[in-house]
Design an enzyme around this catalytic site. Structure first.
Site, PDB file in Angstrom:
ATOM      1  N   ARG A  45       3.366   6.252 -11.854  1.00 33.59           N
ATOM      2  CA  ARG A  45       4.735   5.920 -12.097  1.00 33.59           C
ATOM      3  C   ARG A  45       5.196   4.712 -11.299  1.00 33.59           C
ATOM      4  O   ARG A  45       6.224   4.112 -11.570  1.00 33.59           O
ATOM      5  CB  ARG A  45       5.604   7.138 -11.691  1.00 33.59           C
ATOM      6  CG  ARG A  45       5.561   8.257 -12.712  1.00 33.59           C
ATOM      7  CD  ARG A  45       6.242   9.505 -12.218  1.00 33.59           C
ATOM      8  NE  ARG A  45       5.257  10.394 -11.600  1.00 33.59           N
ATOM      9  CZ  ARG A  45       5.583  11.535 -11.011  1.00 33.59           C
ATOM     10  NH1 ARG A  45       6.851  11.887 -10.898  1.00 33.59           N
ATOM     11  NH2 ARG A  45       4.656  12.324 -10.515  1.00 33.59           N
ATOM     12  N   ASP A 102       1.320  -1.020  -8.942  1.00 32.50           N
ATOM     13  CA  ASP A 102       2.183  -1.256  -7.783  1.00 32.50           C
ATOM     14  C   ASP A 102       1.390  -1.746  -6.566  1.00 32.50           C
ATOM     15  O   ASP A 102       1.692  -2.784  -6.006  1.00 32.50           O
ATOM     16  CB  ASP A 102       3.020  -0.004  -7.448  1.00 32.50           C
ATOM     17  CG  ASP A 102       2.175   1.261  -7.244  1.00 32.50           C
ATOM     18  OD1 ASP A 102       0.940   1.211  -7.420  1.00 32.50           O
ATOM     19  OD2 ASP A 102       2.759   2.312  -6.921  1.00 32.50           O
ATOM     20  N   ASP A 105      -4.888  -0.293  -3.005  1.00 29.72           N
ATOM     21  CA  ASP A 105      -5.107   0.261  -1.670  1.00 29.72           C
ATOM     22  C   ASP A 105      -6.630   0.370  -1.462  1.00 29.72           C
ATOM     23  O   ASP A 105      -7.270  -0.602  -1.106  1.00 29.72           O
ATOM     24  CB  ASP A 105      -4.387   1.608  -1.608  1.00 29.72           C
ATOM     25  CG  ASP A 105      -4.371   2.235  -0.233  1.00 29.72           C
ATOM     26  OD1 ASP A 105      -4.236   1.511   0.762  1.00 29.72           O
ATOM     27  OD2 ASP A 105      -4.493   3.469  -0.146  1.00 29.72           O
TER      28      ASP A 105
HETATM   29  P1  IMP Z   1      -6.034   3.140  -4.686  1.00 36.36           P
HETATM   30  O1  IMP Z   1      -6.107   1.637  -4.744  1.00 36.36           O
HETATM   31  O2  IMP Z   1      -6.865   3.815  -5.715  1.00 36.36           O
HETATM   32  O3  IMP Z   1      -6.299   3.653  -3.312  1.00 36.36           O
HETATM   33  O4  IMP Z   1      -4.620   3.667  -5.045  1.00 36.36           O
HETATM   34  C1  IMP Z   1      -3.512   2.940  -5.128  1.00 36.36           C
HETATM   35  C2  IMP Z   1      -2.379   3.930  -5.310  1.00 36.36           C
HETATM   36  O5  IMP Z   1      -2.151   4.647  -4.099  1.00 36.36           O
HETATM   37  C3  IMP Z   1      -1.097   3.223  -5.618  1.00 36.36           C
HETATM   38  O6  IMP Z   1      -0.887   3.111  -6.996  1.00 36.36           O
HETATM   39  C4  IMP Z   1      -0.075   4.137  -4.998  1.00 36.36           C
HETATM   40  O7  IMP Z   1       0.274   5.157  -5.916  1.00 36.36           O
HETATM   41  C5  IMP Z   1      -0.775   4.793  -3.860  1.00 36.36           C
HETATM   42  N1  IMP Z   1      -0.421   4.131  -2.587  1.00 36.36           N
HETATM   43  C6  IMP Z   1      -1.216   3.342  -1.834  1.00 36.36           C
HETATM   44  N2  IMP Z   1      -0.582   2.878  -0.769  1.00 36.36           N
HETATM   45  C7  IMP Z   1       0.689   3.354  -0.855  1.00 36.36           C
HETATM   46  C8  IMP Z   1       1.867   3.206  -0.031  1.00 36.36           C
HETATM   47  O8  IMP Z   1       1.884   2.508   0.989  1.00 36.36           O
HETATM   48  N3  IMP Z   1       2.975   3.852  -0.457  1.00 36.36           N
HETATM   49  C9  IMP Z   1       2.999   4.625  -1.577  1.00 36.36           C
HETATM   50  N4  IMP Z   1       1.930   4.778  -2.380  1.00 36.36           N
HETATM   51  C10 IMP Z   1       0.782   4.153  -2.012  1.00 36.36           C
HETATM   52 MG    MG Z   2      -0.047   4.695  -8.196  1.00 37.81          MG
END
Ligand code: IMP
Ligand code: MG
Length: 182
Positions: A45, A102, A105
């Site tokens: 979302r 968004d 990470d």
């Molecule tokens: P990744 O790259 O698979 O680790 O996931 C990224 C997702 O983790 C993003 O779409 C967010 O939903 C969540 N996420 C990562 N860092 C943050 C943060 O600082 N605040 C809130 N959600 C985060």
């Molecule tokens: Mg996300």
């Protein structure tokens, strides 16, 4: 953890975000110039505010679709799995596609989602993320466009939540738990 009191310190202002989106949209319009119609895919979302501002600044014929992915870790962090909770409504074969996220990470989510969408044979597939935390990366993934690189901080606002809260802040802020200072 969600009950711990915290304050939010502004990290990126609404004005900076708007200015950055203008620049990014110029680049995206150039990259996809001549497209019959670009499919802009928002990852639910967290990207809902970003995608809303992005498409209104984008001078291209577009349609919008959404996909929801959920990542969860098992005992081993490096074997993170990503599940598709809600798939696209439309087909993307032979189409131009821009995936909007968004935050990148660990990289697992966009890495998995772009691989999945690429397997459906789009004509061109690119991705954009508002925020990037390169220091957190677990897989070798780079988004084609990034709004802002940020340090390893937990952020909220502009669509991004902490336990479903604070998505409606107009800026990006850093969560600071009270009592953590010392
Ligand atoms: P990744 O790259 O698979 O680790 O996931 C990224 C997702 O983790 C993003 O779409 C967010 O939903 C969540 N996420 C990562 N860092 C943050 C943060 O600082 N605040 C809130 N959600 C985060
Ligand atoms: Mg996300």
């Amino acid at each position: 953890m969600t009950d711990r009191p915290y304050v939010i310190d502004q990290m990126i202002s609404a004005k900076s975000i708007a200015a950055r989106i203008e620049t990014l949209c110029g680049e995206i319009a150039q990259e996809f110039s001549g497209t019959d119609k670009l499919i802009v895919v928002g990852l639910l979302r967290g990207s809902f505010v970003f995608i809303a501002d992005l498409v209104r600044e984008l001078d291209l014929p577009i349609e919008v679709d959404f996909l929801e992915a959920s990542s969860y870790g098992d005992a081993m962090e490096s074997s993170r799995e990503v599940r598709i909770l809600k798939d696209l409504r439309g087909a993307i074969e032979g189409r131009d596609v821009l995936v909007v996220e968004d935050i990148v990470d660990t990289g697992h989510t966009l890495n998995h989602v772009t691989a999945l969408l690429r397997s459906r044979d789009p004509k061109r597939l690119k991705s954009i993320a508002l925020l990037d935390k390169p220091s957190r990366r677990e897989v070798d993934f780079r988004s084609d466009w990034i709004g802002f690189e940020i340090p390893d901080e937990f952020v909220v606002g502009y669509g991004i939540d902490y336990a479903q809260r604070n998505r409606n802040l107009p800026f990006i802020g850093k969560v600071r738990f009270l009592g953590d200072e010392g």
